[in-house]
Design an enzyme around this catalytic site. Structure first.
Site, PDB file in Angstrom:
ATOM      1  N   THR A 174       0.780  -1.230   0.000  1.00 47.43           N
ATOM      2  CA  THR A 174       0.000   0.000   0.000  1.00 47.43           C
ATOM      3  C   THR A 174       0.814   1.284   0.000  1.00 47.43           C
ATOM      4  O   THR A 174       1.769   1.428   0.756  1.00 47.43           O
ATOM      5  CB  THR A 174      -0.966   0.023   1.213  1.00 47.43           C
ATOM      6  OG1 THR A 174      -1.649  -1.213   1.294  1.00 47.43           O
ATOM      7  CG2 THR A 174      -1.965   1.149   1.079  1.00 47.43           C
ATOM      8  N   ARG A 202      -9.543 -11.370  -3.997  1.00 48.48           N
ATOM      9  CA  ARG A 202      -9.577 -10.750  -2.670  1.00 48.48           C
ATOM     10  C   ARG A 202      -9.392  -9.247  -2.790  1.00 48.48           C
ATOM     11  O   ARG A 202      -8.515  -8.760  -3.484  1.00 48.48           O
ATOM     12  CB  ARG A 202      -8.482 -11.342  -1.794  1.00 48.48           C
ATOM     13  CG  ARG A 202      -8.394 -10.742  -0.379  1.00 48.48           C
ATOM     14  CD  ARG A 202      -7.315  -9.681  -0.262  1.00 48.48           C
ATOM     15  NE  ARG A 202      -7.099  -9.233   1.119  1.00 48.48           N
ATOM     16  CZ  ARG A 202      -6.280  -8.259   1.473  1.00 48.48           C
ATOM     17  NH1 ARG A 202      -5.592  -7.610   0.534  1.00 48.48           N
ATOM     18  NH2 ARG A 202      -6.136  -7.917   2.729  1.00 48.48           N
ATOM     19  N   VAL A 203     -10.254  -8.490  -2.126  1.00 50.30           N
ATOM     20  CA  VAL A 203     -10.120  -7.046  -2.030  1.00 50.30           C
ATOM     21  C   VAL A 203      -9.919  -6.695  -0.565  1.00 50.30           C
ATOM     22  O   VAL A 203     -10.695  -7.121   0.293  1.00 50.30           O
ATOM     23  CB  VAL A 203     -11.369  -6.323  -2.576  1.00 50.30           C
ATOM     24  CG1 VAL A 203     -11.270  -4.818  -2.340  1.00 50.30           C
ATOM     25  CG2 VAL A 203     -11.537  -6.613  -4.061  1.00 50.30           C
ATOM     26  N   GLY A 204      -8.884  -5.932  -0.275  1.00 50.58           N
ATOM     27  CA  GLY A 204      -8.621  -5.519   1.096  1.00 50.58           C
ATOM     28  C   GLY A 204      -9.239  -4.165   1.395  1.00 50.58           C
ATOM     29  O   GLY A 204     -10.175  -3.713   0.741  1.00 50.58           O
TER      30      GLY A 204
END
Length: 308
Positions: A174, A202-204
């Site tokens: 990030t 997958r999305v964080g």
């Protein structure tokens, strides 16, 4: 309203190795300089945030854009978010595989769409229709991450990395930026390649409003970094912004947010905040977090925040 511009960026909170410290600090300083050039010419906080993040997406040091972690299928999947504190307009993209700079697509969603969030092929189609060139996923993959991914496969690396359970975590993620412009408006942005060997699709937290980022002129602009699932459960960026609106100073809030992340969910990460008065906050509970800030006649950068 005339305000004194401020730009604050982060390049990920994790156990940055000694031999990577210089590259991380150099990268966040360059990103801050890039965004600052927008602000010093009277440009908007949104433009400054976008350009600062593009600089980090283009820098293979960071887990955003080219050079990001590979997922379980050996592909790069990227997420990004931008939010305008003046209007509360936001734009996000998730699980994109053919965008060199997903933050550009997030900005287009914010400015050119009645919607807020696009994912996968739909996000890529929207980006292309709005003048953003697509790339092959292979163009986002670099040798360093291919080797890391193969090693992870051999070690049967967990979907949620065990390194996140303690301060020895050996993964990075990030980038983000928050800015205040001369008109008194604030904005926030976050971009990521997610975690190593993550599940496909997958999305964080990074691209979700209130989780990985938030901006409201009445409270604060926020961007976070770290293990996404605990931050999502706490809606951490919105929690932090609300505390600023209630009267707490950004640095007090930053420290409290990271304390809450750990005590409530054993989470690890970092946070940057900026309010419309130009006050900043930085905190992390990981060994290191790359950060830099710049305002007229003053700037600072580092990989550890004092007191964290």
């Amino acid at each position: 309203m005339n305000a004194s511009p401020v730009l604050l960026v982060h390049g990920g909170a994790w156990a940055i190795p000694d031999d990577a410290v210089e590259a991380h600090e150099r990268g966040v300083r360059a990103a801050a300089e890039t965004g600052w050039r927008v602000l010093e010419k009277g440009g908007s906080a949104l433009d400054a945030v976008e350009e600062a993040i593009v600089a980090m997406e283009d820098d293979e040091t960071f887990d955003a854009g080219r050079g990001s972690f590979l997922n379980e299928d050996g592909r790069v999947q990227l997420d990004a978010l931008m939010m305008d504190g003046a209007t509360l307009q936001a734009g996000g993209v998730g699980c994109v595989e053919r965008l060199m700079n997903p933050i550009r697509a997030a900005r287009k969603v914010l400015s050119d769409s009645p919607h807020i969030y696009f994912v996968g092929e739909g996000a890529e189609r929207f980006a292309e229709e709005h003048g953003i060139a697509l790339c092959a996923n292979e163009e986002l993959i670099i040798e360093r991450e291919l080797v890391r991914w193969k090693d992870a496969k051999k070690q049967q690396f967990l979907k949620v990395p065990s390194e996140f359970a303690g301060p020895g975590m050996d993964t990075h993620d990030t980038v983000g930026a928050v800015a205040l412009d001369a008109q008194g408006n604030i904005a926030a942005g976050t971009s990521t390649g997610g975690t190593l060997n993550k599940a496909a699709g997958r999305v964080g937290d990074s691209s979700l409003i209130g989780c990985g980022g938030y901006a409201d002129n009445l409270s604060a602009a926020v961007s976070v970094t770290g293990w996404g699932e605990p931050m999502m459960k706490l809606v951490l960026s919105k929690w932090a912004a609300d505390r600023v609106e209630m009267g707490d100073a950004p640095q007090t809030v930053a420290t409290a947010a990271i304390e809450r992340l750990y005590t409530r969910l054993n989470g690890h990460g970092g946070i940057i905040l900026l309010d419309s008065k130009g006050r900043i906050g930085l905190a992390h509970n990981t060994p290191r977090m790359a950060w830099a800030w710049k305002r007229p006649n003053a700037q600072e950068s580092g990989v550890v925040v004092a007191g964290s």
